[in-house]
Design a protein around this motif. Structure first.
Motif, PDB file in Angstrom:
ATOM      1  N   VAL A 261       0.796  30.775 -16.575  1.00 42.88           N
ATOM      2  CA  VAL A 261       0.165  30.879 -17.898  1.00 42.88           C
ATOM      3  C   VAL A 261      -1.356  30.931 -17.734  1.00 42.88           C
ATOM      4  CG1 VAL A 261      -0.223  29.687 -20.093  1.00 42.88           C
ATOM      5  CG2 VAL A 261       2.072  29.726 -19.084  1.00 42.88           C
ATOM      6  N   LYS A 265      -4.064  33.963 -18.656  1.00 43.22           N
ATOM      7  CA  LYS A 265      -5.204  33.802 -19.553  1.00 43.22           C
ATOM      8  C   LYS A 265      -6.492  34.331 -18.901  1.00 43.22           C
ATOM      9  CE  LYS A 265      -3.599  29.782 -22.180  1.00 43.22           C
ATOM     10  NZ  LYS A 265      -3.704  28.305 -22.291  1.00 43.22           N
ATOM     11  N   ARG A 273      -6.962  40.294 -21.993  1.00 50.01           N
ATOM     12  CA  ARG A 273      -6.256  39.304 -21.193  1.00 50.01           C
ATOM     13  C   ARG A 273      -4.759  39.640 -21.090  1.00 50.01           C
ATOM     14  NH1 ARG A 273      -6.847  33.511 -23.484  1.00 50.01           N
ATOM     15  NH2 ARG A 273      -5.705  34.526 -25.178  1.00 50.01           N
ATOM     16  N   ILE A 275      -2.301  37.680 -21.141  1.00 48.92           N
ATOM     17  CA  ILE A 275      -1.499  36.893 -22.073  1.00 48.92           C
ATOM     18  C   ILE A 275      -1.446  37.575 -23.448  1.00 48.92           C
ATOM     19  CG2 ILE A 275      -3.369  35.398 -22.948  1.00 48.92           C
ATOM     20  CD1 ILE A 275       0.048  34.042 -22.015  1.00 48.92           C
ATOM     21  N   ASP A 276      -2.438  38.446 -23.727  1.00 56.01           N
ATOM     22  CA  ASP A 276      -2.456  39.140 -25.014  1.00 56.01           C
ATOM     23  C   ASP A 276      -1.639  40.432 -24.993  1.00 56.01           C
ATOM     24  OD1 ASP A 276      -4.027  37.132 -26.057  1.00 56.01           O
ATOM     25  OD2 ASP A 276      -5.896  38.117 -25.468  1.00 56.01           O
ATOM     26  N   ARG A 281       3.723  39.074 -22.122  1.00 55.87           N
ATOM     27  CA  ARG A 281       3.958  37.765 -22.735  1.00 55.87           C
ATOM     28  C   ARG A 281       5.448  37.548 -22.987  1.00 55.87           C
ATOM     29  NH1 ARG A 281       0.429  37.770 -27.300  1.00 55.87           N
ATOM     30  NH2 ARG A 281       2.193  38.467 -28.529  1.00 55.87           N
ATOM     31  N   ASP A 282       6.133  38.610 -23.373  1.00 52.94           N
ATOM     32  CA  ASP A 282       7.583  38.486 -23.580  1.00 52.94           C
ATOM     33  C   ASP A 282       8.283  38.163 -22.259  1.00 52.94           C
ATOM     34  OD1 ASP A 282       9.920  38.812 -25.452  1.00 52.94           O
ATOM     35  OD2 ASP A 282      10.488  40.235 -23.885  1.00 52.94           O
ATOM     36  N   MET A 285       7.767  34.564 -21.586  1.00 54.33           N
ATOM     37  CA  MET A 285       8.597  33.705 -22.431  1.00 54.33           C
ATOM     38  C   MET A 285      10.055  33.733 -21.972  1.00 54.33           C
ATOM     39  SD  MET A 285       6.846  31.980 -24.604  1.00 54.33           S
ATOM     40  CE  MET A 285       5.681  31.787 -23.274  1.00 54.33           C
ATOM     41  N   GLN A 286      10.521  34.885 -21.504  1.00 50.09           N
ATOM     42  CA  GLN A 286      11.901  34.940 -20.976  1.00 50.09           C
ATOM     43  C   GLN A 286      12.050  33.972 -19.814  1.00 50.09           C
ATOM     44  OE1 GLN A 286      13.947  38.647 -20.185  1.00 50.09           O
ATOM     45  NE2 GLN A 286      12.529  39.759 -21.503  1.00 50.09           N
ATOM     46  N   GLN A 288      10.134  31.378 -19.182  1.00 47.63           N
ATOM     47  CA  GLN A 288      10.007  30.005 -19.667  1.00 47.63           C
ATOM     48  C   GLN A 288      11.347  29.489 -20.215  1.00 47.63           C
ATOM     49  OE1 GLN A 288       7.617  29.074 -23.217  1.00 47.63           O
ATOM     50  NE2 GLN A 288       6.721  27.385 -22.073  1.00 47.63           N
ATOM     51  N   GLY A 289      12.051  30.326 -20.964  1.00 45.48           N
ATOM     52  CA  GLY A 289      13.354  29.921 -21.506  1.00 45.48           C
ATOM     53  C   GLY A 289      14.320  29.544 -20.388  1.00 45.48           C
ATOM     54  N   ARG A 290      14.285  30.323 -19.311  1.00 47.82           N
ATOM     55  CA  ARG A 290      15.185  30.030 -18.184  1.00 47.82           C
ATOM     56  C   ARG A 290      14.749  28.765 -17.448  1.00 47.82           C
ATOM     57  NH1 ARG A 290      15.112  35.591 -15.164  1.00 47.82           N
ATOM     58  NH2 ARG A 290      16.410  34.472 -13.663  1.00 47.82           N
ATOM     59  N   MET A 292      13.307  26.220 -18.816  1.00 46.46           N
ATOM     60  CA  MET A 292      13.719  25.108 -19.670  1.00 46.46           C
ATOM     61  C   MET A 292      15.212  24.835 -19.513  1.00 46.46           C
ATOM     62  SD  MET A 292      11.262  26.100 -22.889  1.00 46.46           S
ATOM     63  CE  MET A 292      12.046  25.206 -24.172  1.00 46.46           C
ATOM     64  N   ALA A 293      16.003  25.888 -19.436  1.00 45.09           N
ATOM     65  CA  ALA A 293      17.450  25.700 -19.269  1.00 45.09           C
ATOM     66  C   ALA A 293      17.739  24.960 -17.964  1.00 45.09           C
ATOM     67  CB  ALA A 293      18.171  27.049 -19.302  1.00 45.09           C
TER      68      ALA A 293
ATOM     69  N   PRO B 266      24.005  26.143 -17.352  1.00 45.49           N
ATOM     70  CA  PRO B 266      22.754  25.467 -17.753  1.00 45.49           C
ATOM     71  C   PRO B 266      22.470  25.575 -19.260  1.00 45.49           C
ATOM     72  CG  PRO B 266      22.408  26.764 -15.769  1.00 45.49           C
ATOM     73  CD  PRO B 266      23.756  27.158 -16.312  1.00 45.49           C
ATOM     74  N   LEU B 270      20.749  22.923 -22.113  1.00 43.95           N
ATOM     75  CA  LEU B 270      19.630  23.400 -22.951  1.00 43.95           C
ATOM     76  C   LEU B 270      19.932  23.149 -24.429  1.00 43.95           C
ATOM     77  CD1 LEU B 270      16.914  24.959 -23.176  1.00 43.95           C
ATOM     78  CD2 LEU B 270      18.260  27.066 -23.262  1.00 43.95           C
ATOM     79  N   TYR B 288      11.976  24.524 -28.642  1.00 43.29           N
ATOM     80  CA  TYR B 288      13.312  24.546 -28.046  1.00 43.29           C
ATOM     81  C   TYR B 288      14.292  25.370 -28.867  1.00 43.29           C
ATOM     82  CZ  TYR B 288      12.786  21.844 -23.846  1.00 43.29           C
ATOM     83  OH  TYR B 288      12.450  21.470 -22.562  1.00 43.29           O
ATOM     84  N   HIS B 291      13.484  29.113 -28.170  1.00 40.20           N
ATOM     85  CA  HIS B 291      13.865  29.506 -26.816  1.00 40.20           C
ATOM     86  C   HIS B 291      15.385  29.435 -26.616  1.00 40.20           C
ATOM     87  CE1 HIS B 291      10.629  30.751 -24.338  1.00 40.20           C
ATOM     88  NE2 HIS B 291       9.906  29.651 -24.455  1.00 40.20           N
ATOM     89  N   HIS B 295      17.499  32.570 -25.456  1.00 40.84           N
ATOM     90  CA  HIS B 295      18.135  32.513 -24.138  1.00 40.84           C
ATOM     91  C   HIS B 295      19.650  32.697 -24.260  1.00 40.84           C
ATOM     92  CE1 HIS B 295      18.509  31.572 -19.939  1.00 40.84           C
ATOM     93  NE2 HIS B 295      19.330  30.571 -20.191  1.00 40.84           N
ATOM     94  N   ARG B 343      11.035  34.837 -29.025  1.00 37.96           N
ATOM     95  CA  ARG B 343      10.123  34.554 -27.904  1.00 37.96           C
ATOM     96  C   ARG B 343       8.669  34.656 -28.364  1.00 37.96           C
ATOM     97  NH1 ARG B 343      14.382  37.142 -24.620  1.00 37.96           N
ATOM     98  NH2 ARG B 343      13.382  39.155 -24.949  1.00 37.96           N
TER      99      ARG B 343
END
Lengths: 403, 354
Positions: A261, A265, A273, A275-276, A281-282, A285-286, A288-290, A292-293, B266, B270, B288, B291, B295, B343
């Motif tokens: 991240v 920036k 940038r 990030i813009d 950015r997508d 985020m993809q 990031q979702g993984r 988090m899982a 997983p 989540l 959360y 996402h 996801h 997202r």
């Protein structure tokens, strides 16, 4: 659902933090040598305070605490957060010591564990061979008993730290007539024994982390065997389990994600940038979702362990998903940098000391090493989902069947 | 520390699943397409399902978002036709967040005497010709792909994230059903011409909360549906023989199953965490929720395709009915925000969008 560790553990966390704050100046800097005095002194200090070798009995040179998963985890979290060395790792400490505790004789435990924990005895692992990778049990390095000595002949590959090691723990075939899993023994021997040759193996990152190791009539005292003759496969399997569990660390992945991240920036194209850029950015985020899982999955596995339960599939997918995700995360950073993503070594435009390029390749190595992604999928489908095994061919049978 | 389902929650899952095994068998699901009234919802009402997220003060059970997630997973697993999302989740969450309970509507929801459909898509992703405007307490415009169509009233959002309740028989409201690929869900269109509406909330945080809950619930529905497809694929691959072997012994097939499991397993943790955040971690709830739904949309799509492929030609037929799960997962992906939108939402919540 209760995500807190509880007051006793939060108090322990404070202890760990205050230890780190008080002592961090004594910690070795990154890339300090394994045998440097400050490395060894730091290791000693960590063991004395219970932050390394925590659950190894005192009589063998450890700290002797009762196993406590949450305390071990808090230690790992706090040292990672402070970015301070959490002491020595390596295959001797992470793999051989637990094996000796499980399978070694009293004499072996006394001889090897203490110096290994204190960094005075460095080990390498002799498992894989040029002809025995995923099918490790087909290994051919032989050991034949001659009087009071084993005579070892053959070769090993991927022997990390073989060029530095004092000793090797090595799988050899001692019963050539037995079925392949029952003919293997687990030997320990010194790396300065006559007949051993180590040749560095440069990997795609440009570093020789690995070696090829050759044995010609290497003579090993008969008693330097762990477990009985022919039991080596069982001994080795408990070690492989340790290794797989330790790969794919979601905390490390999270800190790389935060780094990505920051990179996005800072990097600009035509003044804009990264990030813009909605496409980049997508992709971020993809990922990031993984991440988090997998972090939530890690909490689930941890919680199951605390309750002496087996999280089964949730545990089995960690190595496969963790290494593949890291490789993709590092790869996104390279795409973010465009041409700069090609920079390497002394290139003046290098970002973050080239860590993105290095880790991108390094994690491809981890996808393959320690049980390839394909082997992981066999484990997940066969042990996790109960699917049938691939039919096995005996030696020479496939050529015959293929006609 | 305890991250997982409690014993009571495991029992809840068992009892809902046992009920749905019968009430929402594939044969029953097929009938729903031609006769959209089934006893699924009345059975779930008897089990207390619409009271899960309603406080005891309002006549409900004061249970947790994780309990609602468990029900959603079972509904997805059985492709169950039931107005759970609107009447048991988004409407009660919105009403309680706004501290509104007109005509003791919450009690009527808990008793299964009233159903609320959800018409909020226009607040965050209005399509051409769609969109709701409010003027001196009256609503005009068009809402598309209303969830749980055929309800007694609708929770309608205008373009400024205000929420209203509109009776299905209100003067000036025209509606019609819309056919979608997923025949286990009812959707429709509302055309409003100066319809008198009861304002529920003018606080965007209320709509936000209802959306967060709705998104986690749809993600859990996808988890249940995808897990069922994976289970069916594994059972089929272990049974079906070609070349004198079960096809599940071929790595080409078993690795497809391993990949499905590796992506799906997983997701369970989540969703647990996302549900926990809805109740206990307000700072993380939206991140959360967004996402998690994005996801699950991606993983669900992969599993829906791959599990169908494992079944070979049979997977493509109506005979097996696998397509009900495939389409259910597809429906969940498009509704209440596509993955790209979610997202973007996640990035905004973190201050990553300039």
């Amino acid at each position: 659902m209760d995500l807190s560790y509880g007051p006793e553990y939060e108090a322990f966390r404070e202890e760990v933090r205050s230890f780190i704050e008080t002592n961090r100046d004594r910690a070795p800097r990154p890339r300090t040598g394994l045998r440097a005095p400050e490395t060894l002194a730091w290791q000693k200090l960590l063991i004395e305070n219970g932050y390394a070798a925590r659950t190894i009995p005192e009589e063998y040179g450890g700290y002797g605490a009762e196993p406590d998963i949450l305390k071990s985890r808090i230690i790992a979290e706090e040292f990672a957060r402070a970015n301070v060395s959490s002491g020595l790792g390596g295959q001797g400490i992470s793999m051989l010591v637990p094996t000796l505790l499980e399978m070694g004789t009293e004499e072996q435990k006394r001889e090897f564990i203490r110096p290994t924990l204190h960094g005075e005895m460095i080990w390498c692992q002799g498992y894989s061979e040029p002809g025995a990778g995923s099918d490790l049990a087909s290994l051919r390095t032989s050991a034949v008993l001659d009087g009071d000595e084993w005579v070892v002949n053959g070769s090993k590959i991927w022997t990390s730290t073989a060029h530095l090691a004092d000793w090797i723990f090595c799988l050899v075939r001692t019963e050539p007539e037995a079925p392949k899993h029952q003919g293997i023994s687990f030997l320990l021997f010194r790396m300065d024994t006559p007949g051993i040759e180590v040749r560095p193996l440069v990997d795609m990152t440009g570093v020789a982390n690995f070696n090829e190791t050759f044995f010609t009539d290497v003579r090993v005292p008969k008693h330097q065997i762990v477990g009985a003759r022919g039991q080596g496969w069982m001994v080795a399997n408990s070690i492989l389990g340790n290794e797989r569990d330790s790969l794919g660390n979601p905390d490390a992945t999270l800190s790389r994600l935060n780094g990505l991240v920051e990179l996005m920036k800072q990097e600009t194209v035509n003044g804009h940038r990264a990030i813009d850029d909605p496409v980049l950015r997508d992709r971020l985020m993809q990922i990031q979702g993984r991440v988090m899982a997998l972090r939530c999955n890690d909490l689930r596995v941890l919680s199951a362990r605390l309750n002496q339960a087996d999280a089964r599939l949730a545990r089995m997918v960690v190595k496969l998903q963790g290494t593949e995700l890291r490789h993709e995360l590092e790869g996104l950073a390279i795409d973010v940098m465009g041409e700069i993503g090609l920079a390497y070594q002394d290139n003046p435009y290098l970002r973050d000391q080239g860590s993105w390029q290095h880790q991108y390749m390094f994690f491809l190595g981890l996808i393959i090493g320690g049980g390839t992604s394909q082997i992981q999928k066999n484990i997940i489908s066969e042990r996790g989902l109960g699917m049938p095994k691939e039919p096995k061919y005996e030696k020479g049978q496939f050529a015959k069947a293929a006609g | 520390m305890e991250f997982g389902l409690s014993e009571e929650q495991t029992l809840l899952a068992d009892s809902i699943n046992r009920f749905l095994d019968e009430a929402s068998s594939l044969d029953r699901v097929r009938q729903f397409v031609t006769a959209p009234e089934t006893d699924v919802w009345s059975g779930l009402v008897e089990l207390g399902v619409p009271g899960i997220l309603v406080s005891e003060a309002n006549g409900g059970l004061s249970m947790t978002a994780l309990d609602a997630v468990i029900v959603a997973e079972a509904l997805g697993s059985h492709t169950a036709p039931a107005p759970f999302l609107g009447s048991a989740v988004m409407a009660p969450v919105a009403l309680q967040a706004a501290a509104k309970n007109p005509g003791d509507l919450l009690a009527a929801l808990v008793a299964g005497e009233h159903r609320v459909g959800i018409a909020v898509g226009e607040a965050f992703a209005a399509r051409v010709d769609a969109g709701i405007t409010a003027s001196s307490g009256r609503l005009s415009g068009k809402a598309l792909f209303v969830l749980d169509y055929g309800a007694d009233s609708y929770l309608v959002a205008d373009g400024n994230a205000n929420l209203y309740l509109v009776a299905a028989d209100a003067k000036g409201l025209e509606s019609r059903p819309l056919t979608t690929i997923d025949r286990t869900r009812r959707t429709g269109e509302l055309v409003l011409k100066g319809v008198a509406a009861e304002r529920v909330s003018d606080d965007p945080a209320v709509l936000r909360k209802a959306l967060d809950y709705g998104r986690v619930i749809l993600a859990a529905d996808t988890l249940g549906a995808a897990q069922n497809m994976l289970d069916q694929a594994v059972a089929y691959a272990n049974e079906r023989e070609q070349f004198n072997r079960p096809i599940g012994s071929f790595q080409a097939v078993k690795h497809m199953c391993a990949e499905m499991a590796a992506h799906l397993e997983p997701c369970r943790a989540l969703i647990w965490y996302a549900a926990h955040a809805l109740d206990e971690l307000p700072d993380e709830a939206t991140l959360y929720a967004s996402h998690t739904k994005a996801h699950l949309a991606e993983v669900g799509k992969f599993v829906a395709k791959t599990a169908t492929e494992v079944h070979g030609g049979m997977g493509f037929t109506d005979l097996l009915g696998l397509h009900y799960w495939f389409k259910r997962i597809g429906f969940n992906r498009q509704m209440l925000g596509t993955p790209e939108l979610l997202r973007d939402d996640a990035a905004r919540v973190q201050g990553l969008v300039a």
